[in-house]
Scaffold this motif. Structure first.
Motif, PDB file in Angstrom:
ATOM      1  N   ARG A  40     -13.299  -3.503  -3.839  1.00 21.59           N
ATOM      2  CA  ARG A  40     -13.610  -4.657  -2.943  1.00 21.59           C
ATOM      3  C   ARG A  40     -12.337  -4.772  -2.029  1.00 21.59           C
ATOM      4  O   ARG A  40     -12.651  -5.638  -1.029  1.00 21.59           O
ATOM      5  N   GLY A  41     -11.270  -4.247  -2.561  1.00 21.23           N
ATOM      6  CA  GLY A  41      -9.942  -4.155  -1.513  1.00 21.23           C
ATOM      7  C   GLY A  41     -10.178  -3.109  -0.518  1.00 21.23           C
ATOM      8  O   GLY A  41     -11.108  -2.571   0.007  1.00 21.23           O
ATOM      9  N   LYS A  42      -8.966  -2.828   0.004  1.00 17.14           N
ATOM     10  CA  LYS A  42      -8.914  -1.704   1.116  1.00 17.14           C
ATOM     11  C   LYS A  42      -9.108  -0.298   0.347  1.00 17.14           C
ATOM     12  O   LYS A  42      -8.606  -0.007  -0.598  1.00 17.14           O
ATOM     13  N   SER A  43     -10.089   0.358   0.916  1.00 14.41           N
ATOM     14  CA  SER A  43     -10.508   1.712   0.458  1.00 14.41           C
ATOM     15  C   SER A  43      -9.370   2.710   0.756  1.00 14.41           C
ATOM     16  O   SER A  43      -9.023   3.284  -0.151  1.00 14.41           O
ATOM     17  N   VAL A  44      -8.654   3.056   1.814  1.00 15.15           N
ATOM     18  CA  VAL A  44      -7.634   3.726   2.149  1.00 15.15           C
ATOM     19  C   VAL A  44      -6.638   3.042   2.955  1.00 15.15           C
ATOM     20  O   VAL A  44      -6.871   2.377   3.954  1.00 15.15           O
ATOM     21  N   SER A  45      -5.339   2.914   2.557  1.00 12.96           N
ATOM     22  CA  SER A  45      -4.458   2.210   3.178  1.00 12.96           C
ATOM     23  C   SER A  45      -3.250   3.109   3.430  1.00 12.96           C
ATOM     24  O   SER A  45      -2.614   3.449   2.310  1.00 12.96           O
ATOM     25  N   ILE A  46      -2.944   3.458   4.974  1.00 15.39           N
ATOM     26  CA  ILE A  46      -1.810   4.158   5.229  1.00 15.39           C
ATOM     27  C   ILE A  46      -0.766   3.471   5.708  1.00 15.39           C
ATOM     28  O   ILE A  46      -0.755   2.725   6.743  1.00 15.39           O
ATOM     29  N   GLU A  47       0.496   3.298   5.005  1.00 14.97           N
ATOM     30  CA  GLU A  47       1.553   2.263   5.396  1.00 14.97           C
ATOM     31  C   GLU A  47       2.745   3.154   5.889  1.00 14.97           C
ATOM     32  O   GLU A  47       3.277   3.694   4.775  1.00 14.97           O
TER      33      GLU A  47
END
Length: 227
Positions: free
Chosen positions: A207-214
């Motif tokens: 339910r959160g972020k699927s893919v997070s690129i930071e």
């Protein structure tokens, strides 16, 4: 069990560790290499079809300095979680060009952990169940992770991400799939300060972020989908 024999490569090439049972270890169940030997002294070995259970600490299989080694068909299963940050399968200290496939890892802080300096490793077709920190943590360059399954059904566990790349470059994370408990809301795949990774066609379940690129640059994020 630690393998640190500085035997000729022909002897290492014939060595197999297969069909053994390791129970109630406090430390790595199977550990390769030796701190005083260079990478590659342990090579061309097969570690297959072992059962590792009820660890009190350390990794199930620790491929320190191992090269061209195959780890397949092993069952690495804890009944309860240990309190350290080790993994079911861990590749540190310049472990390179190893194949890790078709293993089952359950109830470890990290399922698979590839550390700085480990490169050219091919990790595919493994099943990781109920990690407490990450199902997969990558801190190294030039590895491939494909078609692995990550299952998080224990709702008391809240790993910060199922798959995490941290200061990791030129890796391929392709076609992996995760299944989580209802209400799981942490990140599926998290990439921090990493460059030129290919993150493609993975199935996340959050339910959160699927893919997070930071941070980082030139990362490819394509074809990934959330359930």
């Amino acid at each position: 069990m630690r393998y640190n024999d500085r035997s000729p490569s022909s002897q290492n090439e014939r060595f197999r560790d297969s069909n053994s049972r390791f129970d109630r270890n406090n430390g790595h169940a199977i550990a390769t290499g030796h701190e005083s030997f260079p990478a590659g002294e342990f090579r061309n070995v097969k570690i297959t079809n072992n059962q590792i259970t009820n660890s009190g600490g350390g990794s199930g299989i620790n491929l320190s300095r191992a090269t061209y080694t195959t780890v397949t068909g092993n069952q690495i299963i804890n009944k309860t979680h240990q309190s350290d940050g080790y993994a079911g399968i861990r590749i540190p200290n310049n472990g390179a060009n190893n194949t890790v496939n078709n293993n089952v890892i359950e109830n470890y802080p990290r399922g698979i952990f590839v550390l700085t300096g480990a490169t050219g490793n091919n990790v595919y077709g493994n099943t990781v169940k109920n990690a407490s920190l990450q199902g997969l943590l990558v801190q190294s360059d030039g590895n491939t992770f494909t078609d692995n399954e990550f299952i998080q059904t224990n709702s008391s566990l809240t790993p910060e991400a199922v798959i995490r790349l941290a200061d990791a470059n030129n890796n391929k994370v392709i076609g992996n799939e995760m299944t989580t408990y209802s209400g799981f809301s942490n990140i599926g795949i998290r990439v921090t300060v990493s460059n030129s990774n290919e993150i493609k066609d993975n199935i996340t379940d959050t339910r959160g972020k699927s893919v997070s690129i930071e941070g980082g640059r030139n990362n490819v994020n394509t074809g990934n989908r959330n359930r």
